[in-house]
Design a protein around this motif. Structure first.
Motif, PDB file in Angstrom:
ATOM      1  N   GLU A 122       0.827  -1.208   0.000  1.00  0.00           N
ATOM      2  CA  GLU A 122       0.000   0.000   0.000  1.00  0.00           C
ATOM      3  C   GLU A 122       0.863   1.260   0.000  1.00  0.00           C
ATOM      4  OE1 GLU A 122      -2.699  -0.421   3.251  1.00  0.00           O
ATOM      5  OE2 GLU A 122      -4.056  -1.748   2.136  1.00  0.00           O
ATOM      6  N   LYS A 123       1.978   1.222   0.726  1.00  0.00           N
ATOM      7  CA  LYS A 123       2.900   2.364   0.713  1.00  0.00           C
ATOM      8  C   LYS A 123       3.537   2.520  -0.665  1.00  0.00           C
ATOM      9  CE  LYS A 123       4.150   2.100   5.627  1.00  0.00           C
ATOM     10  NZ  LYS A 123       5.246   1.790   6.592  1.00  0.00           N
ATOM     11  N   LEU A 124       3.904   1.386  -1.273  1.00  0.00           N
ATOM     12  CA  LEU A 124       4.517   1.422  -2.605  1.00  0.00           C
ATOM     13  C   LEU A 124       3.543   1.987  -3.639  1.00  0.00           C
ATOM     14  CD1 LEU A 124       6.656   0.729  -4.735  1.00  0.00           C
ATOM     15  CD2 LEU A 124       5.737  -1.612  -4.767  1.00  0.00           C
ATOM     16  N   LEU A 125       2.318   1.508  -3.615  1.00  0.00           N
ATOM     17  CA  LEU A 125       1.319   2.007  -4.568  1.00  0.00           C
ATOM     18  C   LEU A 125       1.079   3.503  -4.394  1.00  0.00           C
ATOM     19  CD1 LEU A 125      -1.271  -0.931  -4.429  1.00  0.00           C
ATOM     20  CD2 LEU A 125       0.255  -0.375  -6.324  1.00  0.00           C
ATOM     21  N   LYS A 126       1.079   3.939  -3.151  1.00  0.00           N
ATOM     22  CA  LYS A 126       0.896   5.368  -2.877  1.00  0.00           C
ATOM     23  C   LYS A 126       2.049   6.178  -3.462  1.00  0.00           C
ATOM     24  CE  LYS A 126      -0.152   8.609   0.873  1.00  0.00           C
ATOM     25  NZ  LYS A 126      -0.364   8.750   2.342  1.00  0.00           N
ATOM     26  N   GLU A 127       3.271   5.677  -3.318  1.00  0.00           N
ATOM     27  CA  GLU A 127       4.437   6.360  -3.879  1.00  0.00           C
ATOM     28  C   GLU A 127       4.365   6.401  -5.407  1.00  0.00           C
ATOM     29  OE1 GLU A 127       7.063   7.907  -2.631  1.00  0.00           O
ATOM     30  OE2 GLU A 127       6.636   7.621  -0.511  1.00  0.00           O
ATOM     31  N   LEU A 128       3.945   5.285  -5.984  1.00  0.00           N
ATOM     32  CA  LEU A 128       3.879   5.209  -7.449  1.00  0.00           C
ATOM     33  C   LEU A 128       2.777   6.097  -8.028  1.00  0.00           C
ATOM     34  CD1 LEU A 128       4.495   1.391  -8.009  1.00  0.00           C
ATOM     35  CD2 LEU A 128       6.085   3.269  -8.469  1.00  0.00           C
ATOM     36  N   GLN A 129       1.850   6.520  -7.176  1.00  0.00           N
ATOM     37  CA  GLN A 129       0.782   7.422  -7.623  1.00  0.00           C
ATOM     38  C   GLN A 129       1.262   8.870  -7.716  1.00  0.00           C
ATOM     39  OE1 GLN A 129      -2.266   6.700  -4.693  1.00  0.00           O
ATOM     40  NE2 GLN A 129      -3.373   5.265  -5.997  1.00  0.00           N
ATOM     41  N   GLN A 130       2.390   9.160  -7.090  1.00  0.00           N
ATOM     42  CA  GLN A 130       2.901  10.531  -7.124  1.00  0.00           C
ATOM     43  C   GLN A 130       3.211  10.933  -8.568  1.00  0.00           C
ATOM     44  OE1 GLN A 130       2.863  12.452  -4.342  1.00  0.00           O
ATOM     45  NE2 GLN A 130       1.944  10.605  -3.440  1.00  0.00           N
ATOM     46  N   PRO A 131       2.969  12.205  -8.915  1.00  0.00           N
ATOM     47  CA  PRO A 131       3.126  12.656 -10.315  1.00  0.00           C
ATOM     48  C   PRO A 131       4.457  12.272 -10.948  1.00  0.00           C
ATOM     49  CG  PRO A 131       2.097  14.364  -8.997  1.00  0.00           C
ATOM     50  CD  PRO A 131       2.485  13.288  -8.042  1.00  0.00           C
ATOM     51  N   ALA A 132       5.554  12.454 -10.231  1.00  0.00           N
ATOM     52  CA  ALA A 132       6.868  12.161 -10.803  1.00  0.00           C
ATOM     53  C   ALA A 132       7.014  10.681 -11.131  1.00  0.00           C
ATOM     54  CB  ALA A 132       7.967  12.589  -9.834  1.00  0.00           C
ATOM     55  N   GLN A 133       6.540   9.821 -10.217  1.00  0.00           N
ATOM     56  CA  GLN A 133       6.653   8.383 -10.442  1.00  0.00           C
ATOM     57  C   GLN A 133       5.672   7.919 -11.515  1.00  0.00           C
ATOM     58  OE1 GLN A 133       9.213   7.432  -9.125  1.00  0.00           O
ATOM     59  NE2 GLN A 133       9.464   8.725  -7.311  1.00  0.00           N
ATOM     60  N   ALA A 134       4.486   8.496 -11.503  1.00  0.00           N
ATOM     61  CA  ALA A 134       3.500   8.145 -12.529  1.00  0.00           C
ATOM     62  C   ALA A 134       4.010   8.508 -13.919  1.00  0.00           C
ATOM     63  CB  ALA A 134       2.177   8.848 -12.239  1.00  0.00           C
ATOM     64  N   GLU A 135       4.713   9.621 -14.006  1.00  0.00           N
ATOM     65  CA  GLU A 135       5.280  10.034 -15.292  1.00  0.00           C
ATOM     66  C   GLU A 135       6.361   9.048 -15.732  1.00  0.00           C
ATOM     67  OE1 GLU A 135       7.466  13.921 -17.351  1.00  0.00           O
ATOM     68  OE2 GLU A 135       6.721  14.032 -15.284  1.00  0.00           O
ATOM     69  N   ARG A 136       7.181   8.596 -14.805  1.00  0.00           N
ATOM     70  CA  ARG A 136       8.219   7.617 -15.146  1.00  0.00           C
ATOM     71  C   ARG A 136       7.580   6.313 -15.649  1.00  0.00           C
ATOM     72  NH1 ARG A 136      11.096   9.725 -10.179  1.00  0.00           N
ATOM     73  NH2 ARG A 136      12.940  10.815 -10.986  1.00  0.00           N
ATOM     74  N   LEU A 137       6.541   5.871 -14.961  1.00  0.00           N
ATOM     75  CA  LEU A 137       5.844   4.659 -15.399  1.00  0.00           C
ATOM     76  C   LEU A 137       5.297   4.821 -16.807  1.00  0.00           C
ATOM     77  CD1 LEU A 137       3.863   3.737 -12.145  1.00  0.00           C
ATOM     78  CD2 LEU A 137       5.721   2.406 -13.155  1.00  0.00           C
ATOM     79  N   SER A 138       4.745   5.987 -17.076  1.00  0.00           N
ATOM     80  CA  SER A 138       4.186   6.261 -18.400  1.00  0.00           C
ATOM     81  C   SER A 138       5.272   6.236 -19.479  1.00  0.00           C
ATOM     82  CB  SER A 138       3.470   7.615 -18.397  1.00  0.00           C
ATOM     83  OG  SER A 138       2.939   7.901 -19.668  1.00  0.00           O
TER      84      SER A 138
END
Length: 236
Positions: A122-138
């Motif tokens: 749950e902590k990891l998913l929350k971090e991955l939701q952050q704009p910077a991380q979401a952009e990297r995933l994209s």
């Protein structure tokens, strides 16, 4: 009608109660209609059936374990992919993969309990939701992998909650021992009543039939004991 109910097996006690009820209600005899002792026996027999066949656990453990394995496997695959991608420094997004890999390293899921692993995911998913991380995933075309990890985690949480609820319901049921005593008492009271009424013409045929059922149950108990005595016993 003489029988030691406490000596009957769980199965045989339930069977005897059901046979006595059936014989009393099959339409061949009019005398028991509306008899309160018979009604009580029916009630206790029904409650006993619920308890003595109940599982000691919900049976959902396999589903929960499978769901946990699936979410863990996806986490490991994603982490491994990011590590490999980050090592290919000639690729334009290697640095982005490296940053995500470092993030995932902070949430190691190995050898954790379900609860601890859930907290970490749950902590990891929350971090991955952050704009910077979401952009990297994209950029790395990994948004579907993030969505799948979240979906698998939610599936696990749903199954885990169902398991906990089912186990709680099982623990809340009366114990088989307590319910057995209730059934024995109700059966004993009804049989004593039939014995007291056996000299009344309307009750005599029912008494005779049920007396045979009780004798059969007693014989079954003796046969079970003989079989148990003849069975080989291993030294412990």
């Amino acid at each position: 009608m003489v029988i030691a109910f406490h000596k009957l097996t769980t199965k045989n006690l339930a069977a005897l109660a059901q046979r006595v009820i059936y014989a009393s209600k099959n339409g061949a005899y009019q005398a028991p209609a509306g008899n309160e002792l018979l009604q009580k026996l029916e009630k206790e027999s029904g409650e006993y059936d619920k308890v003595y066949v109940k599982q000691t656990y919900s049976g959902k453990g396999h589903e929960v374990k499978k769901a946990d394995t699936e979410r863990t496997d996806l986490y490991c695959a994603l982490r491994s992919y990011l590590r490999s991608y980050s090592l290919l420094t000639m690729l334009p997004d290697a640095a982005e993969a490296g940053a995500l890999h470092q993030l995932m390293q902070r949430f190691d899921l190995r050898q954790l309990t379900y609860a601890a692993k859930t907290a970490q995911i749950e902590k990891l998913l929350k971090e991955l939701q952050q704009p910077a991380q979401a952009e990297r995933l994209s950029k790395l075309h990994l948004t579907p992998a993030y969505d799948e990890l979240r979906a698998r985690h939610l599936t696990f949480e749903t199954l885990f909650a169902e398991q906990a609820e089912a186990n709680a319901a099982l623990r809340a049921m009366p114990s088989a021992t307590a319910q057995r005593r209730q059934l024995e008492g109700a059966l004993r009271d009804y049989l004593r009543f039939l014995t007291a009424m056996r000299s009344v013409a309307a009750w005599a045929p029912l008494y005779a039939e049920i007396n045979e059922l009780v004798k059969a149950a007693a014989i079954a108990y003796k046969n079970d004991r003989k079989a148990a005595d003849k069975a080989p016993h291993s030294d412990s």
